[in-house]
Design a protein around this motif. Structure first.
Motif, PDB file in Angstrom:
ATOM      1  N   GLN A  20       0.651  -1.371  -0.062  1.00  0.00           N
ATOM      2  CA  GLN A  20      -0.009   0.074   0.063  1.00  0.00           C
ATOM      3  C   GLN A  20       0.929   1.290   0.086  1.00  0.00           C
ATOM      4  OE1 GLN A  20      -3.441  -0.217  -0.218  1.00  0.00           O
ATOM      5  NE2 GLN A  20      -3.226  -2.465  -0.422  1.00  0.00           N
ATOM      6  N   SER A  43      -5.840  -4.824  -4.315  1.00  0.00           N
ATOM      7  CA  SER A  43      -4.767  -4.294  -3.480  1.00  0.00           C
ATOM      8  C   SER A  43      -3.856  -5.512  -3.366  1.00  0.00           C
ATOM      9  CB  SER A  43      -5.279  -4.075  -2.075  1.00  0.00           C
ATOM     10  OG  SER A  43      -6.235  -5.151  -1.652  1.00  0.00           O
ATOM     11  N   ASP A  74      -7.810   0.323  -6.089  1.00  0.00           N
ATOM     12  CA  ASP A  74      -6.696   0.402  -5.238  1.00  0.00           C
ATOM     13  C   ASP A  74      -5.837   1.353  -5.558  1.00  0.00           C
ATOM     14  OD1 ASP A  74      -4.331  -0.283  -3.326  1.00  0.00           O
ATOM     15  OD2 ASP A  74      -6.221  -0.413  -2.144  1.00  0.00           O
TER      16      ASP A  74
END
Length: 496
Positions: free
Chosen positions: A136, A409, A428
């Motif tokens: 992330q 993700s 994402d």
């Protein structure tokens, strides 16, 4: 072809001489002089051919021996590589074991500002699972407040400079909170680091007499000690410091009862004039501290999860979004009500009564359900499929909308959508970042948008931060965009 030409010429010459010898014997009536001459020539040709064949065989044997030596060297290098890889794997496991045991929050960030490693303390601090951290964007994991300070040192630490600083701020329970941050470039000493480790530690100076010191050590700038069971621990956990008090649960309950939370919103921009929803916003939450300071969700969500209060918080959000909208409509009948997207926690999905409470609130307030959209994270849809199906089955007949959040993700797959109908698919930020410079990611966005449209879903791209990315999203057929390049979060009354 050129390699075989000498052999071909020698064989052809030998054959020609043989034919000439036979013709000479026939036409000279077995003249011994001619026969002897041509036989000598034929012997010389055969000898030359044999010599060439012998030389070729020697070259083959030489190349074979060289190849065998190379294969031996390659086998040694392969064995050495496998031993090194195994030693590295063992060292990495040992490092992760030590990292998970440390009370200091640790995260490794690469040059693209993606989180590539974190320990358990960091995951607990941010209130996220490993799947929601690995890969992330750092800003998404830390939140804007913490990220901005780190980002100001980004160039220095990537150039190989070690950074240490302490942030001080008034603490909700009194005293001063000291948050020590250490940024360590990796590999150390390099002027072009592959990334950096960020270490976080916090303590509160209440001004009261300090308790007797306990055996312990200082890890970086973190205050640590020995717990009764011998483990290292924080003097106080980060989350409980942020809402300090003798009873953190009571602090959150009181905040809910006395409306010490504030609704924030962030704009979701339609990328075409024909968009079905011209005005959309994602609803965010802040907790009000003393002196009008706002505490982001990362500060209180971990405590809320620990004390099973996420369901109550989600109910507060839904109830107050509806209340605010109805008050706006009563004050101005011409006011156009946007679509508001509300994030739903895992704990709320697991409560059978939560969906029923939302239904009761919608019916009581006469709020149009089509203006309320619930965002469900992809990991929750995968891990709690039956609960998600029941939740959507209760609210969709009323007209509520649904968004699949954080799509892609970990991997891009539409399998989790089996038996579920979503109105929006939020792509994402890991995929969105750098699509203006990465053709592979842009192709992936196109494929996702095309597949989503075939399933009657609108696509939303998050973490859009530049006009270049926005242009590529339009080119790829994405329907909506959200991010700091579109608009920053703010109080709902100011933003929407």
């Amino acid at each position: 072809m050129m390699h075989y030409l000498p052999k071909f010429l020698a064989a052809a010459l030998t054959l020609l001489l043989g034919v000439m010898l036979i013709a000479t014997i026939y036409f000279t009536l077995f003249d011994l002089q001619w026969i002897a001459f041509l036989a000598g020539v034929l012997f010389a040709a055969v000898a030359a051919t044999a010599s060439q064949a012998s030389k070729s065989q020697w070259l083959v044997m030489r190349r074979t021996r060289q190849l065998q030596r190379v294969k031996g060297v390659l086998a040694d290098e392969t064995a050495r590589y496998e031993r090194t890889a195994e030693a590295l794997r063992v060292a990495e496991l040992r490092f992760h074991l030590i990292g998970d045991a440390l009370p200091v929050m640790i995260v490794f960030v690469d040059r693209e500002e993606r989180c590539r490693y974190h320990n358990r303390a960091f995951a607990r601090w941010r209130g996220r699972s490993s799947e929601q951290i690995d890969g992330q964007i750092l800003r998404e994991v830390l939140g804007d407040e913490i990220y901005q300070e780190i980002n100001s040192h980004n160039a220095e630490v990537l150039a190989g400079k070690e950074i240490r600083y302490t942030v001080q701020s008034p603490h909700a329970g009194g005293g001063i909170e000291h948050c020590a941050v250490t940024l360590l470039p990796y590999p150390p000493g390099s002027e072009h680091s592959a990334g950096y480790y960020a270490l976080f530690a916090s303590r509160v100076d209440s001004g009261a007499p300090a308790p007797a010191a306990m055996p312990g050590a200082s890890v970086g700038n973190a205050m640590t000690g020995a717990h009764e069971n011998g483990d290292a621990f924080y003097m106080e956990s980060i989350s409980e410091q942020l809402i300090s008090g003798s009873d953190p649960r009571a602090q959150l309950v009181r905040a809910l009862q006395e409306d010490h939370f504030a609704l924030f919103a962030q704009k979701i921009l339609p990328l075409s004039a024909a968009a079905h929803y011209p005005r959309c916003f994602e609803v965010l939450l802040r907790m009000q501290e003393e002196e009008q300071n706002m505490l982001p969700p990362g500060g209180f969500f971990p405590v809320a999860e620990r004390y099973n209060l996420m369901g109550k918080i989600d109910r507060w959000v839904v109830r107050n979004v509806i209340k605010w909208c109805m008050e706006m409509q009563r004050g101005d009948p011409a006011w156009y009500m946007p679509l508001y997207c509300v994030n739903i926690a895992t704990a709320s999905l697991s409560e059978p009564q939560f969906a029923s409470d939302v239904c009761d609130e919608l019916q009581r307030s006469k709020f149009p359900p089509a203006n309320l959209c619930f965002e469900l994270a992809e990991p929750d849809v995968i891990g709690h499929h039956a609960a998600v199906q029941a939740f959507m089955g209760t609210l969709r007949p009323l007209g509520c909308r649904f968004t699949l959040d954080a799509f892609g993700s970990s991997k891009v797959s539409f399998a989790p959508l089996n038996g579920l109908t979503f109105d929006f698919l939020k792509i994402d930020g890991v995929i969105i970042q750098n699509i203006h410079t990465d053709p592979a990611n842009l192709s992936k966005i196109r494929a996702i948008a095309s597949a989503a449209h075939k399933m009657n879903m609108h696509t939303i791209a998050e973490f859009v931060e530049s006009d270049e990315i926005l242009a590529k999203l339009r080119e790829a057929g994405v329907d909506y965009a959200q991010g700091f390049g579109i608009g920053r979060p703010g109080p709902i009354a100011q933003v929407s």
